[in-house]
Structure formats: structure tokens, C-alpha cells
Write a protein that holds these residues in place. Sequence first.
Motif, short mmCIF file in Angstrom:
data_model
loop_
_atom_site.label_atom_id
_atom_site.label_comp_id
_atom_site.label_asym_id
_atom_site.label_seq_id
_atom_site.Cartn_x
_atom_site.Cartn_y
_atom_site.Cartn_z
N GLY A 81 0.78 -1.23 0.00
CA GLY A 81 0.00 0.00 0.00
C GLY A 81 0.81 1.27 0.00
N LEU A 114 -5.09 4.50 -5.93
CA LEU A 114 -6.09 5.29 -5.23
C LEU A 114 -7.35 5.42 -6.08
CD1 LEU A 114 -3.87 8.22 -3.85
CD2 LEU A 114 -5.21 6.67 -2.45
N ASN A 170 -5.98 -2.51 -0.74
CA ASN A 170 -6.14 -2.89 0.65
C ASN A 170 -7.60 -2.80 1.10
OD1 ASN A 170 -4.99 -3.63 3.20
ND2 ASN A 170 -5.37 -1.55 3.92
N MET A 171 -8.49 -2.56 0.13
CA MET A 171 -9.88 -2.34 0.51
C MET A 171 -10.66 -3.61 0.17
SD MET A 171 -11.85 -0.19 1.90
CE MET A 171 -10.97 1.36 1.89
N LYS A 201 -14.36 12.92 -1.11
CA LYS A 201 -13.18 13.59 -1.67
C LYS A 201 -11.91 12.82 -1.32
CE LYS A 201 -11.19 18.18 -2.21
NZ LYS A 201 -9.92 18.13 -1.46
N LYS A 202 -11.84 12.32 -0.08
CA LYS A 202 -10.62 11.62 0.33
C LYS A 202 -10.60 10.23 -0.29
CE LYS A 202 -7.77 10.90 4.45
NZ LYS A 202 -7.14 9.65 4.30
N PRO A 203 -9.61 9.97 -1.12
CA PRO A 203 -9.55 8.68 -1.80
C PRO A 203 -8.95 7.62 -0.88
CG PRO A 203 -7.65 9.98 -2.40
CD PRO A 203 -8.45 10.81 -1.42
N ASP A 204 -8.98 6.39 -1.32
CA ASP A 204 -8.30 5.33 -0.58
C ASP A 204 -7.73 4.33 -1.57
OD1 ASP A 204 -9.20 3.89 2.65
OD2 ASP A 204 -7.28 4.01 1.59
N ILE A 205 -6.74 3.59 -1.10
CA ILE A 205 -6.11 2.63 -2.01
C ILE A 205 -7.02 1.41 -2.18
CG2 ILE A 205 -3.72 3.32 -1.71
CD1 ILE A 205 -3.44 1.30 0.50
N ARG A 246 0.60 4.17 -3.74
CA ARG A 246 -0.59 5.05 -3.81
C ARG A 246 -1.11 5.21 -5.22
NH1 ARG A 246 -1.67 4.28 1.13
NH2 ARG A 246 -3.05 6.06 1.27
#
Lengths: 442, 173, 557
Positions: C58, C64, C83-84, C76-80, C61
Motif C-alpha cells: 500500500g 487510489l 487494501n480495501m 473527496k478523500k480517496p483510498d487505495i 498510492r
Amino acid sequence: MRIPAGKPTPAYVGDSPGDFPRILTGTWKDPDAWTIESYLKSGGYEGLKKALTMKPDDIINDVKASGLRGRGGAGFSTGMKWSFVPKESKKPKYIAVNADEGEPGTFKDRELIARDPNKIIEGAIIAAFAIGANDVYVYCRGEFFREAERFQYAIDAAYEKGFVGDNVMGSGWKCHVRMTRGAGAYICGEETAMLTSLEGNKGWPKLKPPFPAVQGLFGGPTIVNNVETCAALPWILVNGGAAYAKIGTEKSTGTRLYGISGRIAKPGLYELPMGFNVGTFIHDVAGGVPNGKKVKYVIPGGSSTPILLADEYMKAGLDHESLATFKSSLGTGAVIVLDETDCLVRTLSVFQNFYAHETCGQCSPCREGVPWVAKICRRIEKGNAEMEEIDQVLRIADQFMGKTICAFADGAGFPIVSYLTKAKGEFEAHIRNKGCPYPAWG
Amino acid sequence: MAGGMTTPAFNEVSEKDFQETIARYPVDRASATLPVLWIAQRQFGWLPAEVLEYVASRLGLPVARVTGVASFYTMFKFKPTGRYHIQICRNLSCAMFGAERITERICKKLGVKIGGTTKDNLFTVDQVECLAACGIAPAVQVNEDFHGTMKGEKLDQLLEVIVEEEKKKGTRP
Amino acid sequence: MGFDETEETRYHARAMPKMFIDGQEMEFRPGQTVLSLAHENDVDVPYFCYHPGLSIAGNCRMCLVQFENDKGEIQKKPDISCNMACKPGMKVHTQTESVKKLQSSVMEFLLLNHPLDCPVCDQAGECWLQEYYMDYALAPSAMRDHKTEKPKAVPLGPNVMLDAERCILCTRCVRFCDEVTKTSELTIVNRGGHAEISTFPSQRLENLYSSNVVDICPVGALTHRDFRFQQRVWFLKETESVCNLCSNGCNTYVDANAVDRQAYRIRPRHNDAVNAYWMCDIGRGAYKPVNAPTRSQHPVVAGAKATWDAAAGAVAAGLVGLKADAIAAVTSPYSTNENLWAFRRFVWDALKSTQVAAEVSPQAESHAKGDDFLLKADRTPNRQGLDAVFSAADSIHFDAVREGIDAGRIKALFILEADIVRLAKSPDDIRALLAKVPLVVYFATHLDETAAASKVVLPAATFVEMDGTFTNHAGRVQRIKPAFAPLYESRPSWAIAEYLATTLAPAARLTWKKAEDVFADLASRVPAFGGLTYARVGDQGALLNGAAATTQPVART
């Protein structure tokens, strides 16, 4: 039990006005307050005694009711954090005490450890009982040699008196406390980085999810609590959460050990209720700005917090909500005062050099972006930059904030966004003048 | 072996500390890495390759891993330093009170660059980040002891005291 | 740990949960990550540090993406996405302007201190930074300051070269050494912008699987010392193949310049049942004999170059008047199933001899050992195939061949692709034996010891130049394919057998146009191969009848 021979170098702890319980500093007039004898005489470990008679759920609820929020900088509700720990767990649960103070401007935890290590240990044990843990790990900053000795002393004393061990105060509950010392890495103050360091690794923060409360140290549910947070717990247990909630403001309760440094007559630590007015703190409690100078900027909570301008700080209170209305934050409650002789650009450069030095390097936006921004800030300070590089710095910060594994990049970015938005003129002046118009420091 | 060092080993004090330390980390011996590195550095003064290998073997860990971990932390030393490691804080509150000037002056006086060691191996001068002593800025850490309000010539005076003490101990002519 | 699910879980999932990517509803498996689901459904989500055979890091990035909250707002805040974990009803957006901006900013950060080494970097043409730059960045560098300098051209071990400046610190190599080989030679030293990959100073990266880090390095930070500066990858064509240096049969790609007809490199090919994503360093060199100057290039009769026709004539002449019991043959477990089968049919049906020895004996003692991962002690690629084609009932022991030669009865010996002189315990003994045989015909890939002792040497193609199959230790039949046509005048051994058969004994009617025909013939007559076709074998292999399927994932114990 080893009685530490060395003495920590003390910070100045000043008097604060007002009729509120001195939860953290009440016993500190006594130079021996750090000894177990003195601690017990002044009511030490009564909180733990009370806790052991309560159901863990009731303790959690009481701490929730107290409104206690994490004192490490994030300000998350302590009781709510504890409640995230699953009741049943295949792996053991842990309390980890974050004594890796490193946020520039902050020096409260060092003092708490030096003067009141027993209180912190007591608080940590209470936390362990509340979440059903049997192990407490204390992570003490590597530079704190003398302070760590006092921590170890407090741990040894707790063992001797039966406050930790295989049968805590005859309750049948087992709790062990161990201390590990860091070795010079600010990032280890980040919760999960601290845990990976405790596990014997580089201080690389862990990916979230899973969150530490569910899967933390050695894979088990872990709560990380700051030293100051732990220090508040014994009082809360003895006097009740409701009494704690009466102090401070509605959403930011209790007292804090605020630090103040920079252009101030009486720099040091002051215990004050949350919400105390910033202006009053600076001018009335801490002696004001010396040499007839005026406040130009105030950093309210350590390097990662956005600044307050001269026309803002008098209206701001030292709590989470009030500072948010000024687009700032309380952070660690470490106030730094700058007067009209201080260069804000140089200030930003000092902070960005700090972040560039401390980035752990795990993820690409922070590893590359933070040192880049530091390089540009250094050049802007010397006037060796183009005007468009101001916006470029903002763009870079926007690109690494919120995109990383942990909040370090956000911490590095907040001052950038704040200074370059609220005081852009300072930066433009440096570039236009091809140099710094302010006198050198010192 | 580099540096003419025979295979390193913990002395009596270190061994005792080592045994106490690993007993404190029953879950995973790897979690004793930092404390054991501290024990090693305390005995050997710094962490040459042989000592890292030794620490790794005592912990039962790959030596590359231990090396990676040790190199992450600034307080672990990978080259010998002087007997007195002078660490001057360069962060904001200390910078505002002249940390840069103090550093320059001390470096010039001792004839070293930042990070350098004096020829008699007495002093190493470094700049460090926030020492959590902002209330008594400018702050300087010398080995394990920590000094506040080192304005003006105060650091010079401290160094003189150290030199005097070393002379008394006969460790310096 | 992030390993992709096994075939087992795939079959166990019944009512498959669903979620949305870019508005498209998709079924997912419990435990599957958003990135994995995206890729399975051809949704374009780039990544560097993710690898299906390694734990999740992770840190790059690059993957994302944006998620919708419960209220249906894109956050607005992205995530990888690596790992989701997929959740029922989850809504993910991978192609928004915001995500595109994220991708280009990650690229900007990765390229920030990256040296402009493309003109001298082996990775050019297969470099993920190059690929992603074209797809997700295409912006000039905005940095005016000096790039960070780090060590370049550092040999980490016998196979691997490090260029620390090119490294993007994805940690794939570190995770490989920790998790797959469990040897932990690699680490990251220092921190922040000065972090770099390193070994412990006096320790080299020399485990048997070290070269895999070159494959998994997405950039030119880790390159192979054999391949360094040898060839630009855009001149290379990849061909599916199987390693021929032990009985594990790791699946490979042979990378060759098809124009020059030169093989340059072998890389592992993914097969969960055989070698996962890996291969050992020994197999990496399997391409080297292909273009070696010692290749048998044209037919040789009595030491002199000859045409194919002349060579066939020499064979015919040597067989005149010989009864079936005067003819014998030797094979080996180094040949493909097709070569073995065609050879057998040639000897049995064209020459009417059943005196075929599966292998020379006694063989030199092998000190080769297998390990607890991929390498097998048996360093031959097709022993199982040999055993099936020449079962005990169908072959004789080599001692019988030796007796026959010593007795003067055997006057013609056909050898299939086995340097029996070198393989034998006593090479002199075999040389002496061969000297007693008037006609020794050797189907040879190289001009080796046995070729020197043979009357007729017929140039045989190597495993890189032909279609065929090998059968690995577990009975898995796997296809090899030609990277280019046989070099010089060489031909696949099954084709040589066919040629000799049609020339010497047309009545036997052994005619195959291609290797697949030989395989079909084999499958129709040998029960172990019954029902197998090239189509069924596919690119992941198929088991011989009676071979047990493996349930263990491929991993070091």
C-alpha cells in the motif's frame, strides 16, 4: 527497585489563574512528587482502586461522559476509542502509552514523565482494565534518558506495591507494564508507527484498515493513549466523568498542560481549562511579548497547526471547536508566539526541513513531496525562487495531503496551506526582494 | 573483521540487561530489537557491521532486517562519534533564539563541520530536531544530559567545563 | 496476507455478493480486494507495489480510487484499492477527474527524483513508469532543484544489479525475500528521501531464487546481470514455454529476437499448480545452449558435413541386411513427449526393433539436490513422460543393449537427444561401446561427446525452437512453443524420425505434419495420455490420467 540518580532538566511550570482543579499539576510544588511515597500520600492509585471495583463497560462509559479527548494531537474521544475494542478477541489486547513527544513546540509530556510518572502509569493500568488488556507497553522517546529512568522507576514501584503484576491489588486481574525506548524518529509518535516500532521494526505506519483498536500490536486489539491522556484518567475515576466534563467547554472538556514558547516573557507549561482564551494566555498568564514587541502570528498547537493572525488570536479559545472556526486546530496545545521581528517564511522553512528529515519514506507522495517542498521553501527564504513557485508549493501540498498511509503528510501540509493562504504577502516579499527582509535570529 | 575487531560479545553488564530485556518481550523476540540495539550501542559506542551481526544473531533475526531497522533511527550511530555528542536543536523555538549562530560558532571554534568530530575525539557536533524543551530554548543535548537556555556563550562555557573535567580525569592533556 | 484466492474458494462461493465499480455491478468473492475485482473485470486501475504473490504494501498510492459514502456522495478523500475489501453494495469510482489527477500526481512524485536513465536502462520498453507516464501523466517535470543522488550499478549478488536512484521503494523485492524465499537478504536502509534498498554489507543476494526480484521490480532498479545491456526489449518476442532443467517444469516465457533468431532471456510464467509466479536461477540460464556455437548445425556423416538426403542414405546403407535384433536405440528423460513417441514409433514400426532402452546405465552419480521450494533433485524435464511412453513392458534395460553390442549382435544404435557418453558413469566405457557399433545415429542438439562418437549426426532442434510437451514430476503435461524456427538445418526430433521413416520405410506410414499430430497419435495409444489434446493442455497444463491433483499452494516450507 532502581532509584534513578540523574535529574531531568526541568521546564518552567507557571501558575495559572482560575478556580479549577489542577488535575495534572496539583502536586508539582513538591519536588519529590515523582516518588511513589509522595504519590501515594497525595492520593495516588485511588483511581485504580476505584476502577477495579467497577465493570469495564462502566469505566468506558464514564470516560466517555468525561468528554476526555486524546491529548496527543488528534483529539479523538478517548472513551469512544476504547469502545472500538472488540469485547471478545482471539489475540491479547494491549494498551500502548505514547510517550514519543516530538511535535515541535511541545514539551509537556517530558515534564509529565519527569514529575509525575506514577500518575501516567496508573492511568495506563486503568485503561488496560477498561478494555480488557493484560499488557501495557510504554514507548518513551529515545532522547528522554532521564525521564525514561523515572518511567522505569514508576513501573518498578508499581510492581513493588502490587499495582501491576500477576494479581493486581488482589483482584485476580493480571497486568504487566513494559517500557521500550525509541531512538530518534518523530514518526514513531504516530500511533501505528509506534506499534511497528514496538514490534521491532522501522517506524513505518500500518495500513488502515484494519484500525489498531481491532488489529494493532502483535495483531491484537490495541489502544494507543498519549501520556497526558493517561495522566487525566486517575482523577476522572476518582471524581467521576461528569465532574471532568464540567471543566473546559462543552465539547472540549477538562484541563490541558499548555506549553508556550517563542517571543514570550515566561515560556513554560501552564495547566489551564480547555477553551482558555489565547490572548489572555499570552498576555496575562505568560507575561506577554517582551521587549515592547507585538504579537504577529500565533501557532496554537505545535508545528502542524495552522497559524492565527494578529487580529485573530485574541478571539480564539484553546479548544478544538474555537480554533476550528479560525481554520486552525489545537494539536498538542503547544503555543508558539512570533513577533514582528520574526520571519514567517523562515519559520515555514524550519518546519519543512523538520518534516523532510522525519518523513519515514514509506509512501511515495510524502517521501518525494515533503522534501521537495522543503527545498523550495529554503529557496524562497533566500529569495532564490520564482513567484509561481508559491502556488506550486500549495499544489504539491494539496497533492500529498490526504493521499498517504498516515497523517504525517497532512501535518506537513497544514502549515504550508495556512501560511501561504493567510500570509502570502510574506512569501511574495522574499521573492520580490530576492532575500529575507527580517533580521537574523539570535 | 573490519576495524581489527574480534567477534563482539556482550560484556557482563550488557548480557544481564539483554537477558532481562528479552524476558520482557515474550510475544516476539523481534520486539526487543530497539532495546537490544541500545544495549549494544551503550557498550560499543556505535554499531559497526560486526555488532549488527552479533545483535541479529542474539535476536535470531536476519541481519539485513536489523540493519534496516537500526538505520531508520537517528540516534543509532553508524560511525564512531566523539566522547561528547553535542546535539543542538534547530527547530523553531530554538532557531528563534539563535541555534544557527550557536552552531556556526561552536563548529568554527572546534574546527569541525556539522556532523564532524574533533581530532582529539572529544566532541561531535550535530544539529537535531525538536528536543521537546521549547520552553527553555535554545536547547542542547550532550550525550544523555540535556541543557536549556544555552544562549550566547553558555554552550562555550559548558564545553569548557567538560574539557576541564576531562583534564582532571587525565583523559585529556 | 493479500494472496489471491485459490481455485477452491472460487468453487465454494455460491450466492456471490455484488458491488459497483464505475456504475457497473460486479460479483465478488469474499475477501477479494477492490483492486483485484477491478482487474478481473478489465477496469483500469494502475499499481506498482501490489503483487498477487506477495503481501499488501500500500505504499505506491497509484491504485487510489474514490468511494461513495452511505449517502451516495463520492468522498473527496480517496483510498487505495489494493487494501480495501469488497463489501456488498460498495460503490467505487476509478475514472473520475479526481482519480485521474491523483494518478498523475503520484506519477509526478515517483518521477521527481527518478534519473533520466531510459537511454541506458534495461527496463526501457517494459518499464511501468514509462507505461504509466504515457497513460496517466504526460507532464514535464516541475522540479527545479537537484535530484537526490543514490548508488548506481551496485551488484547485489551474482545475478542482480541495483540502481538505487531508479528505485521507487515499492518494496516488492524486500517482500519477496521475506515472504517467498524467507531469506531476508534485502532491506531498506535510512529513511525518507534517502531511503534505499540494500543488503547487509558483507552479505550478497545469492539465494537460488534471487533473479525473481528482477522480474517483479517494475522499474530498472533491479536488473539481471546476464541481460544487462544485451538487448532492447522491443526487439524481443515472448513465447510460452516450460523450463527443461528439472522435473518441476516451471512455466516460463522465452524472450527472443525472432529476426535474429536469438534467445536472450527466460522469465517465469504464472501457474498456481506448478511454480506460482517464480522460477529458480538455474532455469534462467536454460536459453544459453540454444544459440551456443556448439550447436549441431547440419547433418554429419563420418565427420563430414552432409545433406539430409546423403545422411539418410548413409543410415539406409548402414541398415542393409540388418535384422530387427541388430538394431537398438537409447532415449532419455530430456526429450519431449512428441520426440519420444515419434522416435519409438520409428524404431518399432519403421525399423521393426523393440530394443529400446529408456536411458543409458549406469549413470554418473548425481549430487544434485532438490530444495524445499521449486527445484527438484531430478534435473530432467520429462521423466514422467519417458516412463509413460517407454514403460517397463515396452523397453529394455541398457545392459541388454550393452550385451548385444559386446556380443557383436547389435550393429546399429539410434540415440535420441542424450549425450550418453557424458551421462554415463564411465564415459570411456560408453565410447568404447559405441566404437564397436558400425552405425551410430545420433539425433543431436549439440556437437557433444556422443556426437564425436557417432557415425551419423542429425541436427535436432532445441526446446526453444519447436512445439512439444514435457511432463513434470507431478504428471502435469505442459506445452512448449517455438520462439523461432529451428536454427541452421536442425529439425525437431519427431520430424527427423518422420523423415527417416518416410525415407527408409514408407510402408510404416509414419507421417505427421506437426507436433500436435504426434501428440494426438500418442494420446490415442498410451492410456496415460488418453483424452489429452493441445487444447486441453492449454497454457496451464493438464494431468496425465491417474496423476493426483495437488491441493497445496506452491510455497517454501
